[in-house]
Motif scaffolding. Structure first.
Motif, PDB file in Angstrom:
ATOM      1  N   SER A  44      38.570  46.120  46.881  1.00 45.61           N
ATOM      2  CA  SER A  44      39.608  46.154  45.844  1.00 45.61           C
ATOM      3  C   SER A  44      39.409  47.327  44.886  1.00 45.61           C
ATOM      4  O   SER A  44      40.104  47.429  43.876  1.00 45.61           O
ATOM      5  CB  SER A  44      39.625  44.838  45.065  1.00 45.61           C
ATOM      6  OG  SER A  44      38.443  44.705  44.308  1.00 45.61           O
ATOM      7  N   VAL A  45      38.456  48.192  45.198  1.00 46.51           N
ATOM      8  CA  VAL A  45      38.237  49.397  44.391  1.00 46.51           C
ATOM      9  C   VAL A  45      38.554  50.619  45.252  1.00 46.51           C
ATOM     10  O   VAL A  45      38.116  50.712  46.402  1.00 46.51           O
ATOM     11  CB  VAL A  45      36.789  49.468  43.877  1.00 46.51           C
ATOM     12  CG1 VAL A  45      36.566  50.766  43.098  1.00 46.51           C
ATOM     13  CG2 VAL A  45      36.474  48.262  43.004  1.00 46.51           C
TER      14      VAL A  45
ATOM     15  N   VAL B 149      44.429  48.895  45.480  1.00 52.60           N
ATOM     16  CA  VAL B 149      45.074  48.393  44.266  1.00 52.60           C
ATOM     17  C   VAL B 149      45.833  47.096  44.576  1.00 52.60           C
ATOM     18  O   VAL B 149      45.772  46.130  43.814  1.00 52.60           O
ATOM     19  CB  VAL B 149      46.023  49.454  43.672  1.00 52.60           C
ATOM     20  CG1 VAL B 149      46.861  48.877  42.542  1.00 52.60           C
ATOM     21  CG2 VAL B 149      45.225  50.663  43.183  1.00 52.60           C
TER      22      VAL B 149
ATOM     23  N   ALA C  20      43.417  44.341  44.789  1.00 50.26           N
ATOM     24  CA  ALA C  20      43.001  43.954  43.432  1.00 50.26           C
ATOM     25  C   ALA C  20      44.079  43.092  42.772  1.00 50.26           C
ATOM     26  O   ALA C  20      43.782  42.071  42.135  1.00 50.26           O
ATOM     27  CB  ALA C  20      42.722  45.198  42.583  1.00 50.26           C
ATOM     28  N   ILE C  21      45.328  43.495  42.936  1.00 50.90           N
ATOM     29  CA  ILE C  21      46.442  42.748  42.339  1.00 50.90           C
ATOM     30  C   ILE C  21      46.554  41.361  42.988  1.00 50.90           C
ATOM     31  O   ILE C  21      46.728  40.355  42.303  1.00 50.90           O
ATOM     32  CB  ILE C  21      47.763  43.539  42.469  1.00 50.90           C
ATOM     33  CG1 ILE C  21      47.732  44.785  41.573  1.00 50.90           C
ATOM     34  CG2 ILE C  21      48.969  42.660  42.135  1.00 50.90           C
ATOM     35  CD1 ILE C  21      48.899  45.745  41.766  1.00 50.90           C
TER      36      ILE C  21
ATOM     37  N   ARG D 299      43.907  39.203  41.546  1.00 51.79           N
ATOM     38  CA  ARG D 299      44.123  38.897  40.129  1.00 51.79           C
ATOM     39  C   ARG D 299      45.229  37.860  39.959  1.00 51.79           C
ATOM     40  O   ARG D 299      45.138  36.972  39.116  1.00 51.79           O
ATOM     41  CB  ARG D 299      44.481  40.191  39.387  1.00 51.79           C
ATOM     42  CG  ARG D 299      44.823  40.057  37.929  1.00 51.79           C
ATOM     43  CD  ARG D 299      43.596  39.573  37.131  1.00 51.79           C
ATOM     44  NE  ARG D 299      43.734  39.715  35.690  1.00 51.79           N
ATOM     45  CZ  ARG D 299      44.528  38.979  34.927  1.00 51.79           C
ATOM     46  NH1 ARG D 299      45.283  38.057  35.448  1.00 51.79           N
ATOM     47  NH2 ARG D 299      44.559  39.182  33.615  1.00 51.79           N
ATOM     48  N   TYR D 300      46.283  37.980  40.765  1.00 49.91           N
ATOM     49  CA  TYR D 300      47.433  37.086  40.597  1.00 49.91           C
ATOM     50  C   TYR D 300      47.428  35.950  41.614  1.00 49.91           C
ATOM     51  O   TYR D 300      48.386  35.180  41.682  1.00 49.91           O
ATOM     52  CB  TYR D 300      48.732  37.904  40.634  1.00 49.91           C
ATOM     53  CG  TYR D 300      48.827  38.846  39.457  1.00 49.91           C
ATOM     54  CD1 TYR D 300      49.281  38.397  38.215  1.00 49.91           C
ATOM     55  CD2 TYR D 300      48.402  40.158  39.558  1.00 49.91           C
ATOM     56  CE1 TYR D 300      49.334  39.249  37.119  1.00 49.91           C
ATOM     57  CE2 TYR D 300      48.445  41.025  38.459  1.00 49.91           C
ATOM     58  CZ  TYR D 300      48.905  40.558  37.248  1.00 49.91           C
ATOM     59  OH  TYR D 300      48.946  41.385  36.157  1.00 49.91           O
TER      60      TYR D 300
ATOM     61  N   GLN E 161      38.764  44.229  30.409  1.00 46.16           N
ATOM     62  CA  GLN E 161      39.899  43.338  30.670  1.00 46.16           C
ATOM     63  C   GLN E 161      40.767  43.098  29.435  1.00 46.16           C
ATOM     64  O   GLN E 161      41.994  43.047  29.531  1.00 46.16           O
ATOM     65  CB  GLN E 161      39.393  42.003  31.218  1.00 46.16           C
ATOM     66  CG  GLN E 161      40.470  40.939  31.221  1.00 46.16           C
ATOM     67  CD  GLN E 161      40.298  39.914  32.317  1.00 46.16           C
ATOM     68  OE1 GLN E 161      39.558  40.122  33.282  1.00 46.16           O
ATOM     69  NE2 GLN E 161      40.977  38.804  32.179  1.00 46.16           N
TER      70      GLN E 161
ATOM     71  N   GLU F 118      44.684  43.829  28.937  1.00 43.99           N
ATOM     72  CA  GLU F 118      45.577  42.764  28.455  1.00 43.99           C
ATOM     73  C   GLU F 118      46.465  43.268  27.313  1.00 43.99           C
ATOM     74  O   GLU F 118      47.670  43.010  27.267  1.00 43.99           O
ATOM     75  CB  GLU F 118      44.705  41.607  27.965  1.00 43.99           C
ATOM     76  CG  GLU F 118      45.356  40.248  27.969  1.00 43.99           C
ATOM     77  CD  GLU F 118      45.435  39.675  29.379  1.00 43.99           C
ATOM     78  OE1 GLU F 118      46.576  39.522  29.861  1.00 43.99           O
ATOM     79  OE2 GLU F 118      44.377  39.376  29.987  1.00 43.99           O
TER      80      GLU F 118
ATOM     81  N   HIS G 279      47.998  44.073  35.922  1.00 44.08           N
ATOM     82  CA  HIS G 279      46.563  44.350  36.028  1.00 44.08           C
ATOM     83  C   HIS G 279      46.272  44.910  37.421  1.00 44.08           C
ATOM     84  O   HIS G 279      46.496  44.237  38.419  1.00 44.08           O
ATOM     85  CB  HIS G 279      45.750  43.070  35.846  1.00 44.08           C
ATOM     86  CG  HIS G 279      45.752  42.549  34.450  1.00 44.08           C
ATOM     87  ND1 HIS G 279      44.781  42.885  33.532  1.00 44.08           N
ATOM     88  CD2 HIS G 279      46.600  41.722  33.800  1.00 44.08           C
ATOM     89  CE1 HIS G 279      45.034  42.274  32.380  1.00 44.08           C
ATOM     90  NE2 HIS G 279      46.133  41.560  32.521  1.00 44.08           N
ATOM     91  N   ALA G 280      45.765  46.148  37.470  1.00 46.14           N
ATOM     92  CA  ALA G 280      45.595  46.816  38.762  1.00 46.14           C
ATOM     93  C   ALA G 280      44.141  47.193  39.042  1.00 46.14           C
ATOM     94  O   ALA G 280      43.873  47.991  39.932  1.00 46.14           O
ATOM     95  CB  ALA G 280      46.492  48.046  38.829  1.00 46.14           C
ATOM     96  N   GLY G 281      43.218  46.581  38.281  1.00 47.86           N
ATOM     97  CA  GLY G 281      41.812  46.790  38.585  1.00 47.86           C
ATOM     98  C   GLY G 281      41.120  47.789  37.677  1.00 47.86           C
ATOM     99  O   GLY G 281      41.665  48.183  36.643  1.00 47.86           O
ATOM    100  N   PRO G 282      39.907  48.201  38.053  1.00 45.52           N
ATOM    101  CA  PRO G 282      39.081  49.068  37.202  1.00 45.52           C
ATOM    102  C   PRO G 282      39.658  50.470  37.092  1.00 45.52           C
ATOM    103  O   PRO G 282      40.591  50.839  37.803  1.00 45.52           O
ATOM    104  CB  PRO G 282      37.728  49.080  37.922  1.00 45.52           C
ATOM    105  CG  PRO G 282      38.058  48.806  39.350  1.00 45.52           C
ATOM    106  CD  PRO G 282      39.236  47.871  39.323  1.00 45.52           C
TER     107      PRO G 282
END
Lengths: 223, 223
Positions: free
Chosen positions: A111-112, A200, A203-204, A207-208, B165, B169, B184-187
């Motif tokens: 996810s990176v 990305v 990662a999304i 997260r969701y 984070q 936000e 939110h798309a990660g680091p």
């Protein structure tokens, strides 16, 4: 209007992404052969998919045989196997279109964003193969799970990158055949953005808490 | 529910992207100061935007003064000026959130992906500034033209990358304030994909002859 039917090999077609693409391409009427390092594994996957399609048959063969018999060759192997697979079938690719769907995911941090040598993985493939092979990058952002569900529309555009416009055009047409919208996204170097976007999207999705986030391009009207 | 109003500086706010963001942030009730290398230029841009907003006033100042007085600092300068501007305001950023919208476009080939040192431009900014500044990358994919049209909804998501984070936000909240969906798309490293995607969107806009293609993320339900 009847669309042209092609002989298509899907190398790495025993994986989820490859099986999803093979399934949809065959369902659209193309003559599909799944390729794998071992012909038996390819044949087993092909038999499984053929059963899902009712009468319509998908063949299986080793990578070289599959690539040799095809007009268009899809590459859907894991990143670690990309260069080795290209080297294996190199002699079968001259004059053909290679559709590379490889994403440079480096486990465990998928996810990176990882940029191999700071650029696109597929750009290196085009450079290695030279101008006799028309390399097109596509399908990196489409979730394998969604692809495999034949009765579902896939809510994701396919960004199609390549230095040869007619090869991109061909792949945009294949996208349409299987119910996806293909979009001309520039030269092969632009695939760096598309490959990186897959991390990305992972990662999304995490997260969701969804199975496979995708992308849509807005503000365009197809010509 | 009343949202919090922030003191926000928009450095490089005399450009199209900065003016569009300043306009929307001020219209949403935030206290906005445009920053520029020359205070007079910032004040002229601020006066122009204030007029568009009727009574609501936007201020103008030089970059350091604007950053010093702000709680949140937006960076919307051209890529070539990114590092110099960060160095100029460095002393004003400790403990704050820096929202970097810089895209590593390298003229004249702005429709071809350029990856500075093979990675994200903003990741280098975070590394230079260290942990006392919370760097967030956002807004690279949103067309300046669409941003500037206050009465239009912008059909584009904002991919928000950052290692902190709570700072992400905060920026997702600012997106909502101005009528955009922040995701939110990660680091911060993932910003490489988002920055590179801007060149792809420029390539797509040219190919399909539209003013500003954008992206939407599909398949997610916001939590």
């Amino acid at each position: 209007m009847e669309r042209k039917r092609y002989k298509i090999a899907v190398l790495g077609g025993t994986g989820a992404q490859g099986m999803g693409l093979a399934l949809r391409l065959a369902a659209a009427g193309h003559e599909v052969t799944i390729g794998s390092r071992q012909a038996e594994r390819a044949q087993a996957a092909a038999a499984q998919l053929s059963q899902r399609l009712g009468g319509r048959a998908i063949a299986g063969a080793d990578n070289r045989a599959a690539a040799g018999a095809a007009e268009i060759v899809f590459l859907t192997v894991p990143y670690a196997a990309e260069q080795a697979t290209v080297a294996e079938v190199r002699g079968e690719l001259a004059g053909k279109t290679l559709v590379d769907a490889t994403v440079p995911l480096v486990p465990p941090k998928v996810s990176v964003v990882q940029l191999p040598n700071g650029e696109s993985a597929v750009a290196a493939v085009q450079q290695n193969l030279g101008e006799t092979v028309r390399v097109v990058s596509a399908f990196q952002n489409v979730s394998a799970q969604h692809l495999g569900e034949l009765d579902h529309a896939v809510d994701c555009d396919v960004l199609v990158c390549g230095d040869d416009q007619s090869a991109r055009e061909l792949v945009v047409g294949l996208c349409e055949d299987i119910g996806l919208r293909g979009i001309h996204a520039g030269p092969i170097r632009n695939s760096a953005a598309v490959e990186a976007m897959t991390s990305v999207l992972i990662a999304i999705s995490r997260r969701y808490k969804v199975p496979g986030a995708g992308i849509r391009i807005t503000g365009i009207v197809k010509t």
